[in-house]
Scaffold this motif. Structure first.
Motif, short mmCIF file in Angstrom:
data_model
loop_
_atom_site.label_atom_id
_atom_site.label_comp_id
_atom_site.label_asym_id
_atom_site.label_seq_id
_atom_site.Cartn_x
_atom_site.Cartn_y
_atom_site.Cartn_z
N PHE A 182 0.86 -1.19 0.00
CA PHE A 182 0.00 0.00 0.00
C PHE A 182 0.89 1.24 0.00
O PHE A 182 1.88 1.29 0.75
CB PHE A 182 -0.91 0.04 1.23
CG PHE A 182 -1.72 -1.21 1.42
CD1 PHE A 182 -2.85 -1.44 0.65
CD2 PHE A 182 -1.36 -2.16 2.37
CE1 PHE A 182 -3.59 -2.59 0.82
CE2 PHE A 182 -2.10 -3.31 2.55
CZ PHE A 182 -3.23 -3.54 1.76
N ILE A 183 0.57 2.19 -0.82
CA ILE A 183 1.25 3.49 -0.81
C ILE A 183 0.18 4.55 -0.60
O ILE A 183 -0.74 4.69 -1.41
CB ILE A 183 2.02 3.75 -2.11
CG1 ILE A 183 3.13 2.71 -2.28
CG2 ILE A 183 2.62 5.16 -2.10
CD1 ILE A 183 3.93 2.87 -3.56
N ASP A 184 0.30 5.27 0.51
CA ASP A 184 -0.64 6.33 0.87
C ASP A 184 0.11 7.65 0.85
O ASP A 184 1.16 7.78 1.49
CB ASP A 184 -1.24 6.08 2.26
CG ASP A 184 -1.87 4.69 2.37
OD1 ASP A 184 -2.38 4.20 1.34
OD2 ASP A 184 -1.84 4.11 3.47
N LEU A 185 -0.40 8.63 0.12
CA LEU A 185 0.26 9.93 -0.01
C LEU A 185 -0.57 11.01 0.65
O LEU A 185 -1.81 10.94 0.71
CB LEU A 185 0.48 10.27 -1.48
CG LEU A 185 1.38 9.32 -2.29
CD1 LEU A 185 1.58 9.86 -3.70
CD2 LEU A 185 2.70 9.09 -1.59
N VAL A 186 0.13 12.05 1.10
CA VAL A 186 -0.54 13.19 1.73
C VAL A 186 -1.15 14.06 0.65
O VAL A 186 -0.46 14.51 -0.28
CB VAL A 186 0.46 14.01 2.58
CG1 VAL A 186 -0.23 15.24 3.14
CG2 VAL A 186 1.04 13.15 3.69
N THR A 187 -2.45 14.27 0.76
CA THR A 187 -3.17 15.19 -0.13
C THR A 187 -3.84 16.24 0.75
O THR A 187 -4.81 15.93 1.45
CB THR A 187 -4.22 14.45 -0.98
OG1 THR A 187 -3.57 13.42 -1.73
CG2 THR A 187 -4.92 15.42 -1.93
N ARG A 194 -3.13 5.68 -2.74
CA ARG A 194 -2.91 5.84 -4.17
C ARG A 194 -2.70 4.51 -4.88
O ARG A 194 -3.04 4.37 -6.04
CB ARG A 194 -1.69 6.75 -4.41
CG ARG A 194 -1.86 8.16 -3.91
CD ARG A 194 -3.01 8.86 -4.62
NE ARG A 194 -2.78 8.98 -6.03
CZ ARG A 194 -2.21 10.03 -6.59
NH1 ARG A 194 -1.85 11.07 -5.84
NH2 ARG A 194 -2.01 10.08 -7.90
N VAL A 195 -2.08 3.53 -4.18
CA VAL A 195 -1.80 2.25 -4.81
C VAL A 195 -2.06 1.14 -3.81
O VAL A 195 -1.72 1.26 -2.63
CB VAL A 195 -0.33 2.18 -5.29
CG1 VAL A 195 0.04 0.76 -5.67
CG2 VAL A 195 -0.11 3.08 -6.48
#
Length: 729
Positions: A182-187, A194-195
């Motif tokens: 899992f790839i989580d990005l700051v928005t 994100r993935v």
């Protein structure tokens, strides 16, 4: 075996070394090399392999000869990389990296490979030679670890697009190093997934984990939350809810770049992967931390690139016409602009910005239309800025009703002033400018090094004849590149319902085939012509879509495209020539009145139009008798002496009759406007003047200026034309 010259040259060098029999065939050395050697043609099909390659990749015989190099068991996640490196090497580059291959028995082998081009004695590239060794002879776990950082670095360097970068990470780590990723990005102030990737195409039960696009809220004690707070990778054995889904071990690593936390990457092992030991250790935690650092840097670069690209793209789109073409009489228009994606790189750098392709459709006097297509050399903000300046300059010249050849000459001079101290060479630009008259169907153009548009009449499609329009690209002679600035002008009459397709070279150049080779320009143009022929009966939007999709493969450069179809019916027009005498003013007005009535104009609109016709014609008649006589001189002619008696001064062969001045009135009707033009031989262009209170004249053009929607004058080959436009709604 002359095709695989690189491998053969190495074998010959070994055969000629001390201790070797000088007569030893190079093929013998080639077959005994303790290194895998695979030779492919330009289409990535295997044409030769040595014995060590068969042993390394775990197959016997020559059953792979003629098959794609992918048939050697290259892991699916490395297929794109394999095709990319083939394209790179076929352009003359050299590539080195690590691959995962699956032997015939299903066991993986990690190979360190180098690929070089095979050159024919003529210098052309005939294929690729690949040299490979096993990366590490050890157990599966060590092989998974070995080369992972190298593989990640290679995949991340291939693109600056964020989504491509994230997919590359997922494809490299799953299933080689993780069963779940899992790839989580700051928005903003939120973490957004994100993935999400899972081994063996496994799909988690609904509600198990957040899906891509959803916000993620980690509990305070979650390993991912700890990793973000500590800014360090965290290893955890699964004893919580995740263990119910087979998860056995997890590592979460923060994605930190330039001191800012961009998000978190989480990896997990589970029973899904059927691994002998589905648990991470401290070595793995350190490794994931190093991987996360590289991934974070790549993500940061991708985010910066995306921001820069969006800015450049917005800048360019603001410099181009709007999304909807203007609604013009006698023409149907569709256009497209598509920026090229970032160019993937294998050590050659990455071009990150849009180009300088542009197009425009410019309403001119009396319902005529100016059409331009052009391409500025290079890419980036400067190319877009040059494009914007040229578009503005061309519009200004066009509004002055300059001829296409004059406009090309002026634009060529304009480019000289674009050189700057940091870039002393002016830009080089290809450009074609057309003027179309929908009432006469005349198309006039001048060309500056741009390829000809397609002309379709029914199902017959060919290039518009540019045989005389061979002017050099704008800026070439100022840049010291040679070229002739003598721009020729050509005119043709288009058939009713014919179609023009104008495009920039990104449509037909640099398009890859599925086998890794590239379409030639002629192949691409052939596909475009066929698409135009098939779609020629449809509307212009359908033709534009068919043309843009005609050549398969991703575009390599920006594409600008304009499709124009002429009207199948004749447009309403009437004209007549009159002697330039005062009595003809009423005759011209009567012709206008009869024509406007026949066209169904309302009384008010017809009366207004007739009033302005009277003013323009009166102005022409008043000045027609004052046309300056053209001076003629016989340079170097001998002095002649003669008697008047030798000449018949009564009008015979003696003195010619003076030419009586004439004017021509032309009336045009469109769907939304009425145009009136008056042609006369006077070269002087009219201008509005301030008439005094006691002046008897001088107010005619002022009246035209106040009532007409637009008016103006333009030079013609035989004098000038004064025109005005009145809306019909």
């Amino acid at each position: 075996m002359s095709q695989w010259s690189a491998a053969e040259d190495g074998a010959r060098a070994m055969a000629g070394a001390p201790g070797f029999d000088a007569e030893l065939p190079p093929e013998t050395v080639f077959s005994q090399m303790e290194m895998a050697v695979i030779v492919t043609d330009r289409f990535s099909n295997i044409i030769s392999i040595n014995a060590f390659a068969k042993k390394l990749f775990g197959f016997g015989g020559d059953e792979f000869i003629g098959q794609s190099v992918l048939s050697l068991g290259i892991a699916e996640e490395d297929h794109d990389q394999a095709m990319d490196l083939a394209r790179h090497v076929l352009k003359g580059g050299v590539w080195e990296g690590t691959f995962c291959n699956l032997r015939d028995d299903g066991t993986p082998v990690y190979t360190r490979a180098q690929a070089v081009p095979l050159r024919h004695p003529s210098g052309s590239i005939d294929g690729v030679a690949i040299f490979a060794r096993e990366a590490l002879r050890s157990n599966q776990r060590e092989q998974d670890r070995y080369g992972l950082l190298d593989r990640i670095g290679t995949r991340l360097a291939a693109s600056l697009e964020l989504d491509v970068t994230l997919r590359a990470v997922a494809g490299t780590l799953v299933p080689q190093f993780a069963d779940h990723l899992f790839i989580d990005l700051v928005t903003g102030d939120k973490l957004v997934r994100r993935v999400a990737a899972h081994a063996r195409d496994w799909t988690p039960p609904p509600g198990t984990w957040a899906e891509p696009g959803e916000q993620v809220d980690y509990p305070y004690d979650d390993h991912a939350a700890k990793a973000i707070r500590r800014r360090d990778a965290v290893l955890a054995e699964s004893t919580g809810p995740d263990s119910a889904f087979g998860v056995t071990s997890m590592i979460a690593a923060p994605l930190v770049a330039r001191g800012e936390v961009l998000g978190v990457m989480s990896l997990a092992l589970s029973n899904l992967g059927r691994r002998p030991d589905p648990h991470y250790d401290e070595f793995d935690r350190t490794l994931v931390g190093a991987i996360a650092s590289r991934v974070a840097l790549s993500i940061d670069n991708a985010l910066l690139f995306e921001e820069e690209r969006q800015t450049a793209l917005a800048f360019q789109r603001q410099l181009l016409p709007g999304e909807r073409p203007p609604d013009l009489d006698g023409l149907k228009i569709a256009w497209r602009y598509e920026p090229a994606p970032p160019l993937e790189s294998h050590g050659q750098g990455v071009q990150t910005q849009v180009g300088g392709d542009w197009y425009d459709v410019i309403p001119l006097s009396a319902g005529r239309v100016g059409i331009v297509i052009g391409d500025v050399e290079g890419r980036g903000a400067r190319a877009a800025a040059v494009m914007g300046q040229l578009r503005a300059a061309l519009r200004a010249f066009a509004q002055d009703d300059k001829s296409p050849a004059d406009i090309m000459r002026k634009l060529d001079e304009w480019t000289r002033g674009m050189a700057r101290p940091d870039t002393p060479r002016p830009p080089v630009v290809s450009c074609s400018y057309f003027v179309y008259d929908a009432w006469s169907r005349e198309l006039t153009w001048a060309n500056a090094g741009h390829h000809p548009p397609l002309l379709a009449v029914g199902d017959i499609v060919g290039d518009l004849d540019f045989s005389r329009s061979t002017g050099a690209m704008l800026g070439m002679r100022h840049a010291g590149l040679g070229g002739d600035a003598a721009f020729e002008e050509e005119t043709v009459v288009l058939a009713p319902g014919s179609m023009l397709v104008l495009y920039t070279d990104g449509l037909t150049e640099g398009r890859p085939k599925a086998d890794g080779s590239f379409f030639t320009g002629e192949e691409s143009r052939g596909l475009v012509r066929a698409a135009v022929s098939r779609a020629s009966r449809g509307d212009v939007e359908g033709v534009a879509h068919a043309v843009f999709s005609a050549v398969p493969g991703e575009i390599d450069d920006d594409v600008a495209l304009v499709v124009i179809r002429t009207a199948p019916e004749e447009l309403a027009v009437r004209e007549r020539t009159f002697p330039a005498e005062p009595i003809m003013v009423s005759e011209a007005r009567r012709l206008a009145s009869d024509t406007f009535t026949a066209w169904g104009l309302g009384d008010d609109a017809a009366e207004t139009a007739c009033l302005l016709v009277s003013e323009i014609v009166t102005n022409v008649v008043l000045h027609a008798t004052n046309v300056p006589a053209q001076k003629r001189a016989l340079v170097g002619a001998p002095e002649l002496s003669f008697d008047e008696d030798d000449w018949d001064l009564s009008g015979g062969l003696g003195r010619p009759e003076p030419v009586k001045p004439e004017f021509r009135l032309r009336l045009r009707r469109g769907a939304r406007a009425l145009w009136v033009e008056v042609f006369d031989p006077d070269l002087r262009l009219p201008r509005i003047r301030n008439a005094g209170e006691t002046d008897e004249g001088g107010r005619g053009l002022y009246l035209v200026d106040q009532i007409a929607a637009r008016w103006g004058s333009r030079p013609t080959p035989n004098g000038k034309a004064v025109w005005f436009e009145l809306p019909l709604d």
